[in-house]
Design a protein around this motif. Structure first.
Motif, PDB file in Angstrom:
ATOM      1  N   ASN A  88      12.781 -64.976 -11.111  1.00  0.00           N
ATOM      2  CA  ASN A  88      13.616 -63.966 -11.750  1.00  0.00           C
ATOM      3  C   ASN A  88      13.847 -62.770 -10.823  1.00  0.00           C
ATOM      4  OD1 ASN A  88      14.939 -63.051 -14.301  1.00  0.00           O
ATOM      5  ND2 ASN A  88      13.477 -61.378 -14.037  1.00  0.00           N
ATOM      6  N   ILE A  89      12.808 -62.369 -10.099  1.00  0.00           N
ATOM      7  CA  ILE A  89      12.947 -61.258  -9.157  1.00  0.00           C
ATOM      8  C   ILE A  89      13.936 -61.610  -8.047  1.00  0.00           C
ATOM      9  CG2 ILE A  89      11.729 -59.954  -7.368  1.00  0.00           C
ATOM     10  CD1 ILE A  89       9.278 -59.991  -9.211  1.00  0.00           C
ATOM     11  N   GLU A  90      13.891 -62.841  -7.581  1.00  0.00           N
ATOM     12  CA  GLU A  90      14.804 -63.267  -6.510  1.00  0.00           C
ATOM     13  C   GLU A  90      16.255 -63.249  -7.005  1.00  0.00           C
ATOM     14  OE1 GLU A  90      15.561 -67.082  -3.528  1.00  0.00           O
ATOM     15  OE2 GLU A  90      13.840 -67.058  -4.892  1.00  0.00           O
ATOM     16  N   VAL A  91      16.473 -63.763  -8.219  1.00  0.00           N
ATOM     17  CA  VAL A  91      17.830 -63.749  -8.787  1.00  0.00           C
ATOM     18  C   VAL A  91      18.299 -62.320  -9.014  1.00  0.00           C
ATOM     19  CG1 VAL A  91      19.208 -64.365 -10.810  1.00  0.00           C
ATOM     20  CG2 VAL A  91      17.581 -66.013  -9.862  1.00  0.00           C
ATOM     21  N   THR A  92      17.383 -61.476  -9.522  1.00  0.00           N
ATOM     22  CA  THR A  92      17.738 -60.074  -9.759  1.00  0.00           C
ATOM     23  C   THR A  92      18.077 -59.363  -8.454  1.00  0.00           C
ATOM     24  OG1 THR A  92      16.287 -60.004 -11.701  1.00  0.00           O
ATOM     25  CG2 THR A  92      16.927 -57.888 -10.733  1.00  0.00           C
ATOM     26  N   GLU A  93      17.314 -59.648  -7.427  1.00  0.00           N
ATOM     27  CA  GLU A  93      17.580 -59.033  -6.121  1.00  0.00           C
ATOM     28  C   GLU A  93      18.938 -59.455  -5.581  1.00  0.00           C
ATOM     29  OE1 GLU A  93      15.439 -58.486  -1.751  1.00  0.00           O
ATOM     30  OE2 GLU A  93      14.757 -60.056  -3.126  1.00  0.00           O
ATOM     31  N   GLN A  94      19.261 -60.742  -5.696  1.00  0.00           N
ATOM     32  CA  GLN A  94      20.562 -61.231  -5.227  1.00  0.00           C
ATOM     33  C   GLN A  94      21.706 -60.583  -6.011  1.00  0.00           C
ATOM     34  OE1 GLN A  94      20.322 -65.487  -5.600  1.00  0.00           O
ATOM     35  NE2 GLN A  94      18.984 -65.724  -3.801  1.00  0.00           N
ATOM     36  N   SER A  95      21.528 -60.495  -7.334  1.00  0.00           N
ATOM     37  CA  SER A  95      22.570 -59.878  -8.168  1.00  0.00           C
ATOM     38  C   SER A  95      22.704 -58.398  -7.856  1.00  0.00           C
ATOM     39  CB  SER A  95      22.239 -60.078  -9.650  1.00  0.00           C
ATOM     40  OG  SER A  95      22.206 -61.451  -9.984  1.00  0.00           O
ATOM     41  N   THR A  96      21.572 -57.737  -7.613  1.00  0.00           N
ATOM     42  CA  THR A  96      21.624 -56.317  -7.268  1.00  0.00           C
ATOM     43  C   THR A  96      22.331 -56.102  -5.937  1.00  0.00           C
ATOM     44  OG1 THR A  96      19.541 -55.959  -8.445  1.00  0.00           O
ATOM     45  CG2 THR A  96      20.249 -54.237  -6.921  1.00  0.00           C
ATOM     46  N   GLU A  97      22.040 -56.951  -4.968  1.00  0.00           N
ATOM     47  CA  GLU A  97      22.724 -56.868  -3.676  1.00  0.00           C
ATOM     48  C   GLU A  97      24.231 -57.056  -3.849  1.00  0.00           C
ATOM     49  OE1 GLU A  97      21.832 -56.096  -0.643  1.00  0.00           O
ATOM     50  OE2 GLU A  97      19.760 -55.681  -1.230  1.00  0.00           O
ATOM     51  N   ARG A  98      24.597 -57.970  -4.718  1.00  0.00           N
ATOM     52  CA  ARG A  98      26.019 -58.206  -4.968  1.00  0.00           C
ATOM     53  C   ARG A  98      26.658 -56.973  -5.610  1.00  0.00           C
ATOM     54  NH1 ARG A  98      29.513 -62.307  -5.157  1.00  0.00           N
ATOM     55  NH2 ARG A  98      31.218 -62.196  -6.650  1.00  0.00           N
ATOM     56  N   LEU A  99      25.931 -56.363  -6.559  1.00  0.00           N
ATOM     57  CA  LEU A  99      26.440 -55.143  -7.178  1.00  0.00           C
ATOM     58  C   LEU A  99      26.640 -54.033  -6.141  1.00  0.00           C
ATOM     59  CD1 LEU A  99      24.366 -54.914 -10.494  1.00  0.00           C
ATOM     60  CD2 LEU A  99      26.852 -55.127 -10.311  1.00  0.00           C
ATOM     61  N   ILE A 100      25.653 -53.866  -5.291  1.00  0.00           N
ATOM     62  CA  ILE A 100      25.738 -52.835  -4.249  1.00  0.00           C
ATOM     63  C   ILE A 100      26.907 -53.110  -3.321  1.00  0.00           C
ATOM     64  CG2 ILE A 100      24.556 -51.871  -2.230  1.00  0.00           C
ATOM     65  CD1 ILE A 100      21.913 -52.335  -3.740  1.00  0.00           C
ATOM     66  N   HIS A 101      27.076 -54.379  -2.987  1.00  0.00           N
ATOM     67  CA  HIS A 101      28.162 -54.763  -2.091  1.00  0.00           C
ATOM     68  C   HIS A 101      29.519 -54.449  -2.719  1.00  0.00           C
ATOM     69  CE1 HIS A 101      30.005 -56.729   1.255  1.00  0.00           C
ATOM     70  NE2 HIS A 101      30.516 -57.725   0.521  1.00  0.00           N
ATOM     71  N   VAL A 102      29.687 -54.792  -3.992  1.00  0.00           N
ATOM     72  CA  VAL A 102      30.956 -54.523  -4.684  1.00  0.00           C
ATOM     73  C   VAL A 102      31.217 -53.031  -4.783  1.00  0.00           C
ATOM     74  CG1 VAL A 102      32.181 -54.727  -6.882  1.00  0.00           C
ATOM     75  CG2 VAL A 102      30.919 -56.688  -5.989  1.00  0.00           C
ATOM     76  N   VAL A 103      30.185 -52.266  -5.169  1.00  0.00           N
ATOM     77  CA  VAL A 103      30.348 -50.816  -5.314  1.00  0.00           C
ATOM     78  C   VAL A 103      30.690 -50.168  -3.979  1.00  0.00           C
ATOM     79  CG1 VAL A 103      29.137 -48.670  -5.857  1.00  0.00           C
ATOM     80  CG2 VAL A 103      28.888 -50.660  -7.356  1.00  0.00           C
TER      81      VAL A 103
END
Length: 385
Positions: free
Chosen positions: A206-221
């Motif tokens: 779950n932490i790995e998926v959350t980290e990937q999703s967070t990175e994607r959010l940061i990238h989009v922002v």
């Protein structure tokens, strides 16, 4: 105080001009009548009367009734001339007043007819708002400035409508891009909550998926901020193009090995002025895309040549290409030719939009040519130093 309408302003202005002209012409006519006709005629009559009296006095016998007749005749004529002069002056003034009134009234009517297209255009424009931008100004058939104004307004409405559509689409796409990783994070948390005894492996996953999703959010922002940011800190870096592309090529070597693709560089020894970080990002994105969407064992050619006052840099690949109907939209935010493949490769759909924005900030241009299953070529033109 209520402002005068354009019709009234035109009427007042024309009325003032008409009044001034009428007064001047009337004054000239009265003066001319007095100077050219009345006074010479009066003088002639008086001279004639005086001459007749002298001739009568020279006769041997002078009859008193004859002298009186000459005197009375001259006086009567003089009075009639004076009366005619006064009548002419009165009639001229009355005619002037009538002409001014009629002229102002005619001006008001004609101005109303002339400005009718303007009033029609004004009423139609008032009815247009953000909810009916598809409405267009019609039935304005005058071939003058009014017709040109209506045509220009319709063109402005076209651009405005496209801008509203673009803004709505951009907002929807941005929300979708942000919603996807957030939904993934929320789903992972919910799975953990439903599990009565989650293992360490579950938490790690779950932490790995959350980290990937967070990175994607940061990238989009970050990409959205780049698009929204209108200025940069400085555009004064001396950028050596050859060194720039060699650095990019080295950093992308792992991707080249993964795709078994070769980068071929042929860059001139030229320097441009700009922002080093932004220019680096432009060509990094373009070459990275050329590698990602290339065929296995493909080639990416980067060629830079000076032409006139610009540096022409072309980036060609032997990849899957872009459909002809999609080419006009590839620089739009969040546009993807292949939705599933772009997501799989980690794209947000903002890369080319950012590339175009940065190039335009540097007063350059970018164009693309592509053939499906043959390859794509991006050509960038940047001003020389």
């Amino acid at each position: 105080m209520k402002k005068l309408t354009l019709r009234m302003r035109l009427t007042v202005l024309t009325g003032c001009i008409l009044t001034a002209i009428a007064i001047i012409l009337t004054g000239i006519s009265i003066y001319s009548a007095k100077d050219k006709f009345v006074e010479p005629l009066s003088k002639t009559i008086l001279d004639t009367s005086s001459l007749n009296q002298k001739q009568s006095l020279n006769k041997e016998i002078v009859e008193e009734p004859i002298l009186d007749e000459y005197s009375n005749t001259g006086l009567n004529v003089q009075m009639k001339i004076t009366e005619a002069k006064e009548q002419f002056v009165d009639e001229s003034i009355i005619g002037m007043i009538i002409m001014i009134i009629v002229g102002i009234g005619a001006t008001y009517i004609i101005a109303g007819q002339a400005l009718k297209p303007v009033n029609d255009l004004s009423h139609k424009v008032k009815n247009i708002n953000e909810h009916n931008l598809s409405y267009r100004i019609e039935n304005i058939s005058t071939k003058d400035e009014i017709g040109d104004l209506a045509a220009s307004f319709n063109k402005m409405l076209d651009r405005l409508e496209q801008s509203f559509i673009y803004q709505k689409s951009f907002a929807a796409n941005a929300a979708h891009e942000l919603k996807t990783p957030l939904a993934t994070i929320k789903a992972g948390i919910q799975v953990l909550k439903l599990d009565n005894a989650p293992t360490i492996e579950d938490y790690e996953e779950n932490i790995e998926v959350t980290e990937q999703s967070t990175e994607r959010l940061i990238h989009v922002v970050n990409d959205l901020l780049t698009l929204a940011y209108k200025q940069t800190e400085k555009f004064s870096d001396n950028i050596e193009l050859k060194n720039l592309f060699e650095t990019i090529s080295q950093e992308l070597q792992p991707l080249c090995l993964e795709k078994t693709t070769t980068i071929y560089l042929d860059i001139c020894e030229e320097t441009i002025i700009g922002n080093q970080t932004l220019i680096y990002r432009v060509f990094y994105n373009l070459i990275e895309n050329a590698l990602k969407y290339n065929m296995n064992n493909g080639i990416v050619k980067v060629i830079g040549r000076p032409q006139n006052k610009f540096i022409h840099i072309s980036i060609s690949d032997t990849g899957i290409g872009i459909p002809k109907e999609a080419i006009p939209y590839i620089f739009e935010p969040f546009f993807r030719v292949d939705q599933s493949r772009a997501r799989k490769l980690g794209g947000t759909g903002l890369g080319l939009s950012i590339v175009r924005t940065i190039i335009e900030k540097h007063k350059g241009t970018i164009s693309v040519k592509s053939t499906v299953n043959v390859g794509t070529t991006f050509e960038v033109k940047l001003p020389k130093t």
